[in-house]
Design an enzyme around this catalytic site. Structure first.
Site, PDB file in Angstrom:
ATOM      1  N   ILE A   1      18.741  25.351  47.662  1.00  0.00           N
ATOM      2  CA  ILE A   1      17.631  25.210  46.701  1.00  0.00           C
ATOM      3  C   ILE A   1      17.684  26.270  45.595  1.00  0.00           C
ATOM      4  O   ILE A   1      16.655  26.741  45.112  1.00  0.00           O
ATOM      5  CB  ILE A   1      16.258  25.209  47.411  1.00  0.00           C
ATOM      6  CG1 ILE A   1      16.353  24.514  48.770  1.00  0.00           C
ATOM      7  CG2 ILE A   1      15.196  24.518  46.552  1.00  0.00           C
ATOM      8  CD1 ILE A   1      15.051  24.422  49.533  1.00  0.00           C
TER       9      ILE A   1
ATOM     10  N   ASP B   1      24.996  25.018  48.021  1.00  0.00           N
ATOM     11  CA  ASP B   1      24.494  24.393  49.250  1.00  0.00           C
ATOM     12  C   ASP B   1      23.390  23.371  48.962  1.00  0.00           C
ATOM     13  O   ASP B   1      23.127  23.054  47.803  1.00  0.00           O
ATOM     14  CB  ASP B   1      24.065  25.494  50.236  1.00  0.00           C
ATOM     15  CG  ASP B   1      24.447  25.113  51.653  1.00  0.00           C
ATOM     16  OD1 ASP B   1      24.055  24.006  52.094  1.00  0.00           O
ATOM     17  OD2 ASP B   1      25.140  25.894  52.319  1.00  0.00           O
ATOM     18  N   HIS B   2      22.742  22.924  50.013  1.00  0.00           N
ATOM     19  CA  HIS B   2      21.807  21.788  49.913  1.00  0.00           C
ATOM     20  C   HIS B   2      20.751  21.991  48.822  1.00  0.00           C
ATOM     21  O   HIS B   2      20.201  23.069  48.663  1.00  0.00           O
ATOM     22  CB  HIS B   2      21.117  21.546  51.251  1.00  0.00           C
ATOM     23  CG  HIS B   2      20.249  22.690  51.684  1.00  0.00           C
ATOM     24  ND1 HIS B   2      18.916  22.769  51.388  1.00  0.00           N
ATOM     25  CD2 HIS B   2      20.558  23.822  52.356  1.00  0.00           C
ATOM     26  CE1 HIS B   2      18.418  23.879  51.875  1.00  0.00           C
ATOM     27  NE2 HIS B   2      19.396  24.545  52.467  1.00  0.00           N
ATOM     28  N   GLU B   3      20.552  20.960  48.051  1.00  0.00           N
ATOM     29  CA  GLU B   3      19.489  20.883  47.035  1.00  0.00           C
ATOM     30  C   GLU B   3      19.643  21.885  45.891  1.00  0.00           C
ATOM     31  O   GLU B   3      18.676  22.135  45.177  1.00  0.00           O
ATOM     32  CB  GLU B   3      18.109  21.033  47.682  1.00  0.00           C
ATOM     33  CG  GLU B   3      17.803  19.953  48.706  1.00  0.00           C
ATOM     34  CD  GLU B   3      16.654  20.336  49.607  1.00  0.00           C
ATOM     35  OE1 GLU B   3      15.523  19.997  49.251  1.00  0.00           O
ATOM     36  OE2 GLU B   3      16.903  20.994  50.652  1.00  0.00           O
ATOM     37  N   CYS B   4      20.821  22.474  45.748  1.00  0.00           N
ATOM     38  CA  CYS B   4      21.029  23.337  44.574  1.00  0.00           C
ATOM     39  C   CYS B   4      21.114  22.474  43.319  1.00  0.00           C
ATOM     40  O   CYS B   4      21.550  21.313  43.374  1.00  0.00           O
ATOM     41  CB  CYS B   4      22.342  24.122  44.706  1.00  0.00           C
ATOM     42  SG  CYS B   4      22.191  25.558  45.761  1.00  0.00           S
TER      43      CYS B   4
END
Ligand SMILES: CC(C)(COP(=O)(O)OP(=O)(O)OC[C@H]1O[C@@H](n2cnc3c(N)ncnc32)[C@H](O)[C@@H]1OP(=O)(O)O)[C@@H](O)C(=O)NCCC(=O)NCCS
Length: 225
Positions: A172, A152-155
């Site tokens: 993250i 997901d976002h910013e991984c």
């Protein structure tokens, strides 16, 4: 670095696979969907039958070198179809095939994968059916985001990481080199997974995992051996 849309699924006419088992069967249709032809399979395992009746299999680097002598040219791509925990093997083979043998790494995503425009995708990476890469996620070289796995976002996935089928990284999450998140595991937001670590199938990670540690269970705890 060029944006991934300039090289993802942009394939030379001929591609070889390194690795002749299940992952080879999964990548071939993606490669052929995007117009290339798989022309040979290589595997280090002695006596392994070809995964495809219509494509020959060759054993190891010595047979590769013979094959390469008869098939020169710069317009041949390669895909390393070997799953984890062998991400470091993928990275080593990638460098050898590209830098010493003059082949081109291919980067592929199944037509049902979703990749956010703001994400980055490293060269040689494979995204399988239903894979999801969220906003501002950064996926390294020679990673595998397997069937229905999501980052997901910013991984961040460093080089050689695999997310096995159905693995879920919340936002993250940072997964370091060659770590393996097994089937159906969930990693909670902001966790870090150390280099060469393994998160077992179905685990729920609510504490960061150190390098080279194997964790299993809900909540995930180190597997004592
Ligand atoms: C985590 C894993 C890699 C560990 O493998 P391993 O080191 O060979 O572990 P073992 O099979 O020897 O099991 C050791 C113990 O851990 C337990 N265990 C293993 N995996 C477990 C898991 N995912 N969750 C809970 N317990 C687990 C076993 O039951 C065993 O317990 P016991 O000693 O009480 O019987 C493996 O079990 C796993 O989860 N594999 C998933 C592979 C996968 O996702 N493949 C996708 C390919 S695309």
């Amino acid at each position: 670095m060029a944006h991934w849309t300039s090289y993802l699924n942009v394939l030379p006419p001929k591609v070889i696979l390194w690795g002749g088992t299940g992952q080879a069967k999964v990548v071939r249709p993606i490669i052929e969907f995007y117009g290339a032809k798989v022309v040979a399979v290589f595997d280090d395992t002695k006596g392994l039958p070809s995964p495809f009746p219509d494509i020959p299999i060759y054993e190891g680097q010595a047979q590769f070198l013979n094959w390469r002598a008869k098939n020169p040219g710069a317009d041949i791509g390669f895909c390393i179809a070997i799953g984890n925990p062998h991400g470091r093997v993928r990275l080593r083979l990638h460098d050898w095939l590209e830098q010493e043998q003059g082949l081109s790494p291919i980067t592929i995503a199944h037509q049902t994968a979703f990749i956010a425009q703001s994400a980055t995708i490293g060269v040689g990476t494979q995204l399988m059916a239903g894979a999801i890469v969220g906003e501002e996620a950064r996926i390294g070289r020679q990673c595998i985001v397997n069937t229905k796995a999501s980052a997901d976002h910013e991984c961040v996935l460093e080089d050689g990481v695999e997310l096995a089928p159905g693995a879920t990284l919340c936002g993250i999450v940072h997964v370091k080199t060659n770590a393996w998140i097994c089937a159906g595991a969930t990693v909670l937001p902001r966790m870090s997974i150390g280099e060469d670590a393994i998160v077992g199938a179905g685990a729920v990670v609510n504490r960061s995992v150190n390098a080279s540690i194997k964790v299993v269970g809900v909540p995930a705890r180190p597997l004592l051996t």
